[in-house]
Design a protein around this motif. Structure first.
Motif, PDB file in Angstrom:
ATOM      1  N   GLU A 129       0.818  -1.204   0.000  1.00 19.77           N
ATOM      2  CA  GLU A 129       0.000   0.000   0.000  1.00 19.77           C
ATOM      3  C   GLU A 129       0.855   1.258   0.000  1.00 19.77           C
ATOM      4  O   GLU A 129       0.403   2.321  -0.435  1.00 19.77           O
ATOM      5  N   ASP A 130       2.095   1.149   0.480  1.00 18.61           N
ATOM      6  CA  ASP A 130       3.002   2.300   0.496  1.00 18.61           C
ATOM      7  C   ASP A 130       3.911   2.337  -0.728  1.00 18.61           C
ATOM      8  O   ASP A 130       4.772   3.207  -0.835  1.00 18.61           O
ATOM      9  N   MET A 131       3.739   1.404  -1.658  1.00 16.03           N
ATOM     10  CA  MET A 131       4.649   1.245  -2.779  1.00 16.03           C
ATOM     11  C   MET A 131       4.139   2.009  -3.999  1.00 16.03           C
ATOM     12  O   MET A 131       2.982   1.882  -4.386  1.00 16.03           O
ATOM     13  N   THR A 132       5.014   2.795  -4.592  1.00 12.80           N
ATOM     14  CA  THR A 132       4.685   3.536  -5.814  1.00 12.80           C
ATOM     15  C   THR A 132       5.418   2.903  -6.985  1.00 12.80           C
ATOM     16  O   THR A 132       6.640   2.731  -6.945  1.00 12.80           O
ATOM     17  N   VAL A 133       4.675   2.557  -8.026  1.00 17.18           N
ATOM     18  CA  VAL A 133       5.264   1.927  -9.198  1.00 17.18           C
ATOM     19  C   VAL A 133       4.980   2.767 -10.435  1.00 17.18           C
ATOM     20  O   VAL A 133       3.845   3.188 -10.669  1.00 17.18           O
ATOM     21  N   VAL A 134       6.020   3.045 -11.195  1.00 18.37           N
ATOM     22  CA  VAL A 134       5.883   3.715 -12.485  1.00 18.37           C
ATOM     23  C   VAL A 134       5.506   2.660 -13.524  1.00 18.37           C
ATOM     24  O   VAL A 134       6.143   1.608 -13.608  1.00 18.37           O
ATOM     25  N   VAL A 135       4.478   2.927 -14.295  1.00 23.07           N
ATOM     26  CA  VAL A 135       4.061   2.018 -15.364  1.00 23.07           C
ATOM     27  C   VAL A 135       4.197   2.753 -16.687  1.00 23.07           C
ATOM     28  O   VAL A 135       3.402   3.644 -16.999  1.00 23.07           O
ATOM     29  N   THR A 136       5.224   2.400 -17.447  1.00 18.13           N
ATOM     30  CA  THR A 136       5.372   3.009 -18.772  1.00 18.13           C
ATOM     31  C   THR A 136       4.359   2.376 -19.716  1.00 18.13           C
ATOM     32  O   THR A 136       3.900   1.250 -19.510  1.00 18.13           O
ATOM     33  N   GLY A 137       4.012   3.126 -20.766  1.00 19.37           N
ATOM     34  CA  GLY A 137       3.016   2.628 -21.703  1.00 19.37           C
ATOM     35  C   GLY A 137       1.675   2.388 -21.044  1.00 19.37           C
ATOM     36  O   GLY A 137       0.929   1.482 -21.428  1.00 19.37           O
ATOM     37  N   ALA A 138       1.336   3.206 -20.040  1.00 15.04           N
ATOM     38  CA  ALA A 138       0.163   2.954 -19.209  1.00 15.04           C
ATOM     39  C   ALA A 138      -1.146   3.042 -19.975  1.00 15.04           C
ATOM     40  O   ALA A 138      -2.174   2.562 -19.492  1.00 15.04           O
ATOM     41  N   SER A 139      -1.146   3.656 -21.145  1.00 15.66           N
ATOM     42  CA  SER A 139      -2.363   3.714 -21.946  1.00 15.66           C
ATOM     43  C   SER A 139      -2.366   2.655 -23.045  1.00 15.66           C
ATOM     44  O   SER A 139      -3.302   2.581 -23.839  1.00 15.66           O
ATOM     45  N   GLY A 140      -1.338   1.823 -23.088  1.00 15.39           N
ATOM     46  CA  GLY A 140      -1.214   0.824 -24.142  1.00 15.39           C
ATOM     47  C   GLY A 140      -1.785  -0.524 -23.760  1.00 15.39           C
ATOM     48  O   GLY A 140      -2.340  -0.724 -22.679  1.00 15.39           O
ATOM     49  N   ARG A 141      -1.609  -1.475 -24.653  1.00 15.90           N
ATOM     50  CA  ARG A 141      -2.216  -2.795 -24.489  1.00 15.90           C
ATOM     51  C   ARG A 141      -1.701  -3.509 -23.245  1.00 15.90           C
ATOM     52  O   ARG A 141      -2.484  -4.037 -22.451  1.00 15.90           O
ATOM     53  N   ALA A 142      -0.386  -3.542 -23.065  1.00 16.94           N
ATOM     54  CA  ALA A 142       0.182  -4.216 -21.898  1.00 16.94           C
ATOM     55  C   ALA A 142       0.183  -3.318 -20.672  1.00 16.94           C
ATOM     56  O   ALA A 142      -0.217  -3.728 -19.580  1.00 16.94           O
ATOM     57  N   GLY A 143       0.630  -2.083 -20.837  1.00 18.61           N
ATOM     58  CA  GLY A 143       0.768  -1.190 -19.703  1.00 18.61           C
ATOM     59  C   GLY A 143      -0.539  -0.918 -18.986  1.00 18.61           C
ATOM     60  O   GLY A 143      -0.578  -0.822 -17.750  1.00 18.61           O
ATOM     61  N   SER A 144      -1.636  -0.794 -19.729  1.00 17.70           N
ATOM     62  CA  SER A 144      -2.925  -0.519 -19.086  1.00 17.70           C
ATOM     63  C   SER A 144      -3.330  -1.668 -18.180  1.00 17.70           C
ATOM     64  O   SER A 144      -3.902  -1.460 -17.096  1.00 17.70           O
ATOM     65  N   ARG A 145      -3.023  -2.886 -18.585  1.00 15.41           N
ATOM     66  CA  ARG A 145      -3.387  -4.037 -17.766  1.00 15.41           C
ATOM     67  C   ARG A 145      -2.458  -4.174 -16.562  1.00 15.41           C
ATOM     68  O   ARG A 145      -2.890  -4.583 -15.478  1.00 15.41           O
ATOM     69  N   VAL A 146      -1.185  -3.843 -16.744  1.00 14.79           N
ATOM     70  CA  VAL A 146      -0.273  -3.836 -15.592  1.00 14.79           C
ATOM     71  C   VAL A 146      -0.714  -2.780 -14.588  1.00 14.79           C
ATOM     72  O   VAL A 146      -0.736  -3.028 -13.376  1.00 14.79           O
ATOM     73  N   ALA A 147      -1.086  -1.604 -15.071  1.00 15.56           N
ATOM     74  CA  ALA A 147      -1.553  -0.553 -14.173  1.00 15.56           C
ATOM     75  C   ALA A 147      -2.783  -1.010 -13.398  1.00 15.56           C
ATOM     76  O   ALA A 147      -2.890  -0.797 -12.183  1.00 15.56           O
ATOM     77  N   GLY A 148      -3.722  -1.657 -14.076  1.00 20.76           N
ATOM     78  CA  GLY A 148      -4.925  -2.138 -13.408  1.00 20.76           C
ATOM     79  C   GLY A 148      -4.618  -3.201 -12.372  1.00 20.76           C
ATOM     80  O   GLY A 148      -5.170  -3.181 -11.259  1.00 20.76           O
ATOM     81  N   ALA A 149      -3.729  -4.138 -12.720  1.00 25.65           N
ATOM     82  CA  ALA A 149      -3.373  -5.198 -11.775  1.00 25.65           C
ATOM     83  C   ALA A 149      -2.611  -4.628 -10.577  1.00 25.65           C
ATOM     84  O   ALA A 149      -2.779  -5.088  -9.442  1.00 25.65           O
ATOM     85  N   ALA A 150      -1.775  -3.619 -10.829  1.00 24.18           N
ATOM     86  CA  ALA A 150      -1.027  -3.002  -9.734  1.00 24.18           C
ATOM     87  C   ALA A 150      -1.964  -2.280  -8.770  1.00 24.18           C
ATOM     88  O   ALA A 150      -1.814  -2.368  -7.542  1.00 24.18           O
ATOM     89  N   ARG A 151      -2.937  -1.572  -9.301  1.00 25.80           N
ATOM     90  CA  ARG A 151      -3.904  -0.889  -8.434  1.00 25.80           C
ATOM     91  C   ARG A 151      -4.713  -1.907  -7.627  1.00 25.80           C
ATOM     92  O   ARG A 151      -4.972  -1.708  -6.434  1.00 25.80           O
ATOM     93  N   ALA A 152      -5.101  -3.001  -8.276  1.00 26.64           N
ATOM     94  CA  ALA A 152      -5.863  -4.037  -7.584  1.00 26.64           C
ATOM     95  C   ALA A 152      -5.049  -4.662  -6.456  1.00 26.64           C
ATOM     96  O   ALA A 152      -5.620  -5.132  -5.459  1.00 26.64           O
ATOM     97  N   ALA A 153      -3.721  -4.667  -6.601  1.00 22.96           N
ATOM     98  CA  ALA A 153      -2.842  -5.222  -5.578  1.00 22.96           C
ATOM     99  C   ALA A 153      -2.518  -4.211  -4.478  1.00 22.96           C
ATOM    100  O   ALA A 153      -1.770  -4.524  -3.550  1.00 22.96           O
ATOM    101  N   GLY A 154      -3.075  -3.002  -4.586  1.00 15.88           N
ATOM    102  CA  GLY A 154      -2.875  -2.004  -3.547  1.00 15.88           C
ATOM    103  C   GLY A 154      -1.714  -1.068  -3.766  1.00 15.88           C
ATOM    104  O   GLY A 154      -1.372  -0.282  -2.878  1.00 15.88           O
ATOM    105  N   LEU A 155      -1.093  -1.126  -4.943  1.00 16.72           N
ATOM    106  CA  LEU A 155       0.038  -0.244  -5.228  1.00 16.72           C
ATOM    107  C   LEU A 155      -0.456   1.125  -5.699  1.00 16.72           C
ATOM    108  O   LEU A 155      -1.540   1.230  -6.281  1.00 16.72           O
TER     109      LEU A 155
END
Length: 287
Positions: free
Chosen positions: A8-34
């Motif tokens: 919950e205290d971890m900040t992660v930079v997600v490059t390509g956050a609007s792209g095919r892979a990055g958007s899903r990584v961003a969503g999974a990271a938020r779901a994990a509490g990041l």
């Protein structure tokens, strides 16, 4: 995945956050509490402008890296290495790079990441199932009902669901040193030719969809006609001429190894996409 206070205290930079892979990584990271710091041109980040990197990376704990063109592109190793060194210098403790299984052209970028001086993990993914539901391949299927692609008639691929890729990436980001310095190969659970994949989509949608194999050079000519720069088209011709030669006709156990479960099947992707109208003419749906 159970959330922890550290996550919950971890900040992660997600490059390509609007792209095919990055958007899903961003969503999974938020779901994990990041806490996700989306990095795209919309947020002021530009892979080709190094002056935008520090502001994006400063204060972050980790970063997910996806090269904007292809991880095996001629300039990828230099760009990935420079970004990773910048991240390490700013105190970013963990980096995860999305790479491609079977793509020898991607190895210099992987090596550049490993040499940057921070904890790193490479996730080598098989061909994405979502490539059939988003972008040019999906547009062809929706429009003409025919997928023209240089994958031959016999090459088989264990198409991987991008949601599984994203979950593996997030696990690598939050698991401390467990996956540090490692290459994780992820694939789907079974092998399909491109023709078989299109046939499954046809069955799932009730549409008469077909696949037609062409030579890589012919496909390169098509790309140029579609407006792809000649240099980029030449690289893709070389890439498809090797990557789609059957070398990936094997399964990888990365999803089960990291997540403790089987990877999603291509049939699940097709059923969800068909229900969403992804391949209906005129649709721009997302599977």
């Amino acid at each position: 995945m159970t959330r922890t206070s550290a996550q919950e205290d971890m900040t992660v930079v997600v490059t390509g956050a609007s792209g095919r892979a990055g958007s899903r990584v961003a969503g999974a990271a938020r779901a994990a509490g990041l806490t996700v710091r989306a990095a795209s041109r919309a947020t002021g980040f530009d892979w080709w402008d190094r002056s935008t990197w520090a502001g994006t990376l400063r204060g972050a704990d980790a970063a997910f890296m996806v090269h904007p063109a292809d991880v095996g592109a001629p300039d990828a190793a230099q760009t990935v290495g420079a970004f990773a060194r910048e991240a390490a210098g700013l105190g970013v403790r963990r980096l995860v790079l999305l790479s491609a299984r079977g793509e020898e052209q991607a190895r210099p970028a992987e090596e550049a990441l490993a040499a940057a001086g921070t904890r790193w993990t490479v996730v080598r993914a098989a061909w994405f199932a979502q490539n059939f539901g988003e972008g040019p391949l999906a547009e062809e299927l929706r429009g003409s009902g025919e997928l023209v692609f240089p994958a031959g008639d016999a090459a088989r691929e264990p198409f991987v669901d991008l949601r599984d890729v994203a979950d593996v990436v997030v696990a690598a980001l939050v698991s401390g040193d467990r996956y540090a310095g490692r290459v994780l190969e992820v694939s789907g659970p079974r092998l399909l030719t491109f023709a078989e994949a299109v046939a499954e989509i046809a069955k799932g949608t009730g549409r008469a969809l077909t696949y037609r194999a062409v030579a890589a050079r012919e496909y390169g000519g098509n790309l140029v006609a579609f407006g792809v720069p000649e240099q980029e088209a030449a690289f893709l011709v070389e890439l498809f001429g090797t990557l789609l030669d059957g070398r990936n006709a094997r399964l990888s156990d990365g999803v089960r190894q990291v997540l403790g479960r089987a990877p999603r099947d291509f049939g699940d992707f097709v059923r969800e996409g068909a229900a969403a109208g992804t391949w209906e003419p005129g649709a721009a749906g997302r599977a």
